[in-house]
Design a protein around this motif. Structure first.
Motif, short mmCIF file in Angstrom:
data_model
loop_
_atom_site.label_atom_id
_atom_site.label_comp_id
_atom_site.label_asym_id
_atom_site.label_seq_id
_atom_site.Cartn_x
_atom_site.Cartn_y
_atom_site.Cartn_z
N VAL A 73 16.63 -60.47 31.91
CA VAL A 73 17.48 -61.49 31.31
C VAL A 73 18.89 -61.42 31.88
CG1 VAL A 73 18.63 -62.17 29.15
CG2 VAL A 73 16.16 -61.76 29.18
N THR A 74 19.42 -60.22 32.01
CA THR A 74 20.77 -60.06 32.57
C THR A 74 20.82 -60.57 34.00
OG1 THR A 74 21.21 -58.15 31.16
CG2 THR A 74 22.57 -58.38 33.13
N ALA A 75 19.80 -60.28 34.79
CA ALA A 75 19.77 -60.74 36.18
C ALA A 75 19.72 -62.26 36.26
CB ALA A 75 18.57 -60.14 36.90
N LEU A 76 18.88 -62.87 35.44
CA LEU A 76 18.77 -64.33 35.45
C LEU A 76 20.07 -64.98 35.00
CD1 LEU A 76 15.21 -64.59 33.85
CD2 LEU A 76 15.79 -65.24 36.21
N ARG A 77 20.71 -64.43 33.97
CA ARG A 77 21.97 -64.99 33.49
C ARG A 77 23.06 -64.84 34.55
NH1 ARG A 77 24.69 -62.64 29.68
NH2 ARG A 77 25.84 -64.56 29.16
N ARG A 78 23.10 -63.71 35.20
CA ARG A 78 24.13 -63.49 36.23
C ARG A 78 23.94 -64.43 37.41
NH1 ARG A 78 29.35 -62.23 37.03
NH2 ARG A 78 29.68 -61.31 39.09
N ILE A 79 22.71 -64.63 37.82
CA ILE A 79 22.44 -65.57 38.91
C ILE A 79 22.88 -66.97 38.50
CG2 ILE A 79 20.56 -66.75 40.14
CD1 ILE A 79 19.12 -64.00 40.21
N SER A 80 22.57 -67.37 37.28
CA SER A 80 22.99 -68.69 36.79
C SER A 80 24.50 -68.83 36.84
CB SER A 80 22.49 -68.90 35.35
OG SER A 80 21.10 -68.78 35.26
N PHE A 81 25.19 -67.79 36.37
CA PHE A 81 26.66 -67.79 36.37
C PHE A 81 27.19 -67.97 37.79
CE2 PHE A 81 30.63 -65.49 36.97
CZ PHE A 81 31.42 -65.92 35.92
N LEU A 82 26.68 -67.21 38.73
CA LEU A 82 27.18 -67.27 40.10
C LEU A 82 26.87 -68.61 40.75
CD1 LEU A 82 26.26 -63.64 41.22
CD2 LEU A 82 28.57 -64.54 40.81
N LEU A 83 25.73 -69.21 40.43
CA LEU A 83 25.41 -70.53 40.96
C LEU A 83 26.34 -71.60 40.38
CD1 LEU A 83 21.50 -70.43 40.90
CD2 LEU A 83 22.97 -70.43 42.93
N GLU A 84 26.59 -71.53 39.07
CA GLU A 84 27.50 -72.48 38.43
C GLU A 84 28.91 -72.34 38.97
OE1 GLU A 84 25.14 -72.59 34.15
OE2 GLU A 84 26.75 -71.15 34.51
N ARG A 98 8.43 -69.58 41.42
CA ARG A 98 8.32 -68.49 42.38
C ARG A 98 9.61 -67.66 42.44
NH1 ARG A 98 9.91 -67.82 47.41
NH2 ARG A 98 10.58 -70.00 47.56
N ALA A 99 10.74 -68.35 42.56
CA ALA A 99 12.00 -67.61 42.69
C ALA A 99 12.35 -66.83 41.44
CB ALA A 99 13.13 -68.59 43.02
N THR A 100 12.20 -67.45 40.29
CA THR A 100 12.53 -66.75 39.05
C THR A 100 11.55 -65.63 38.75
OG1 THR A 100 11.40 -68.50 37.80
CG2 THR A 100 13.80 -68.67 38.02
N ALA A 101 10.27 -65.83 39.10
CA ALA A 101 9.29 -64.76 38.92
C ALA A 101 9.65 -63.55 39.77
CB ALA A 101 7.89 -65.26 39.27
N GLY A 102 10.12 -63.79 41.00
CA GLY A 102 10.51 -62.69 41.86
C GLY A 102 11.68 -61.91 41.29
N VAL A 103 12.66 -62.62 40.75
CA VAL A 103 13.82 -61.95 40.14
C VAL A 103 13.38 -61.11 38.94
CG1 VAL A 103 15.95 -62.35 38.83
CG2 VAL A 103 15.51 -63.63 40.94
N ILE A 104 12.55 -61.69 38.10
CA ILE A 104 12.08 -60.97 36.91
C ILE A 104 11.32 -59.71 37.30
CG2 ILE A 104 10.56 -61.11 34.89
CD1 ILE A 104 11.21 -64.18 34.90
N SER A 105 10.42 -59.84 38.25
CA SER A 105 9.60 -58.70 38.67
C SER A 105 10.45 -57.58 39.26
CB SER A 105 8.55 -59.16 39.69
OG SER A 105 7.64 -60.06 39.11
N GLU A 106 11.40 -57.94 40.12
CA GLU A 106 12.25 -56.92 40.74
C GLU A 106 13.10 -56.21 39.69
OE1 GLU A 106 13.94 -58.05 44.87
OE2 GLU A 106 13.48 -59.96 43.90
N ALA A 107 13.70 -56.97 38.78
CA ALA A 107 14.53 -56.36 37.74
C ALA A 107 13.68 -55.51 36.80
CB ALA A 107 15.26 -57.44 36.95
N GLY A 156 1.05 -60.03 38.14
CA GLY A 156 1.59 -61.11 38.96
C GLY A 156 1.32 -62.49 38.40
N THR A 157 1.31 -62.60 37.07
CA THR A 157 0.97 -63.88 36.42
C THR A 157 2.17 -64.53 35.75
OG1 THR A 157 0.30 -62.72 34.39
CG2 THR A 157 -1.42 -63.18 36.03
N LEU A 158 3.38 -64.14 36.11
CA LEU A 158 4.56 -64.72 35.47
C LEU A 158 4.63 -66.23 35.65
CD1 LEU A 158 7.25 -62.06 36.42
CD2 LEU A 158 6.58 -62.68 34.09
N GLN A 159 4.17 -66.73 36.81
CA GLN A 159 4.30 -68.16 37.08
C GLN A 159 3.36 -69.02 36.24
OE1 GLN A 159 5.06 -69.42 41.29
NE2 GLN A 159 4.75 -67.25 41.74
#
Length: 348
Positions: free
Chosen positions: A11-22, A66-75, A56-59
């Motif tokens: 969740v922290t990784a996804l929020r931080r990515i959103s922040f940096l994109l915005e 694909r991109a968000t699943a990769g971020v979630i899996s890595e974190a 590997g069933t997040l999607q």
């Protein structure tokens, strides 16, 4: 954050990515993908997240690509996601300058939530404001006439004020969400909200959003009348111009700046230095004119998404380059002094 590896939680990784994109004004669909994934992850029980990452069933889940699943899996595996690392590495300062003034800014008097035309819930805007070091943040969603921005009726604004009370009760002593509005300046200089509701607010930003090509004399009368209104604290993006960006460009409105800024100085209304890079409003020459007139200033983000709360650097750089003293910037003031100022003209 994983305490052993230093990696963020999914969740922290996804929020931080959103922040940096915005923060870099990325395409809205990209931001929505990551913020939508946050909402999905928050609904998962820990064991289901473990299982889906392993299989590997997040999607298969709604809102996970694909991109968000990769971020979630890595974190989840205890690693800093590669996409996050790339964004952090290329983030850098938004603009050169403003380094002396920016740390002095305690708050921000202009921001929007998804109650009007912002992209995120109030709670997410507040969480981010706290994370970027605000002491206070004004929530200033639009007023009723601006239907394209889902402006708030009396009933909706009343409900919003109850939400703000709840947030402030929870965060008491650490942060203050100010009750506010960006109220439309009507053609005759009146304000697009009832006096009873304006009297319940901490901060009123008044802005022109319609008939921006009005002739100079009636536009001047319109703006001066708004500035003279005892409920108005800040004159928002005074020229209405757009200098770049996805909405194209727009010339600045024509008005007698000397008359408008004289009224601002007389009534203690702050001239907003709007930090949105596509606005750069007021232009440099008008900042200098307002400074000479003795005006106060408010450096605001006009944020419509959490990552845009970092835009203060743009405004700080422009104010510093123009020689605006920190003492004349109301958003450098502590909360108690700020509220004394916004309450100075309110009818008793």
């Amino acid at each position: 954050m994983d305490q052993t590896s230093g990696a963020p939680s999914p969740v922290t990784a996804l929020r931080r990515i959103s922040f940096l994109l915005e923060r870099r004004l990325a395409d809205t669909y990209k931001v929505r993908a990551f913020r939508g994934a946050v909402a999905t992850v928050l609904t998962l029980a820990p064991d289901e997240l473990d299982r889906r990452c392993a299989e590997g069933t997040l999607q298969e889940l709604p809102g996970i690509g694909r991109a968000t699943a990769g971020v979630i899996s890595e974190a989840h595996a205890g690693r800093v996601p590669a996409y996050l690392a790339e964004l952090e590495e290329t983030a850098g300062p938004l603009v050169e300058g403003g380094d002396a003034l920016r740390p002095l800014l305690r708050g921000d008097l202009h921001s929007h939530s998804d109650w009007s035309d912002g992209g995120s819930p109030i709670e997410e805007m507040v969480m981010t404001a706290v994370e970027v070091g605000r002491e206070y943040q004004a929530l200033t969603d639009h007023s009723p006439r601006l239907k394209v921005a889902r402006g708030l009726s009396v009933a909706r604004l009343t409900r919003q004020l109850e939400v703000v009370d709840g947030i402030n009760s929870h965060l008491a002593g650490t942060f203050r969400l100010l009750k506010g509005i960006e109220v439309d300046i009507l053609d005759d200089g009146g304000l697009d909200q009832t006096e009873e509701m304006l009297g319940r607010l901490d901060v009123v930003v008044a802005s022109v959003h319609s008939k921006l090509r009005m002739k100079s004399r009636p536009m001047t009368r319109r703006m001066v009348a708004a500035v003279e209104n005892p409920y108005v604290d800040v004159l928002g993006h005074c020229t209405g111009r757009l200098v770049k960006g996805g909405r194209g460009t727009r010339p600045q409105s024509e008005f007698d700046a000397a008359a408008v800024f004289a009224a601002c100085a007389e009534h203690g209304v702050a001239v907003e230095i709007n930090s949105r890079p596509e606005r750069q409003d007021p232009p440099d020459d008008l900042i200098a004119q307002a400074l000479e007139a003795g005006c106060l200033f408010s450096i605001d983000t006009d944020a419509h998404a959490p990552g845009q709360l970092d835009f203060l650097q743009y405004g700080a750089a422009r104010a510093e380059a123009a020689g605006v003293p920190a003492e004349r910037v109301v958003t450098t003031w502590p909360l108690e002094r700020l509220l004394e100022w916004t309450g100075r003209r309110r009818p008793s």
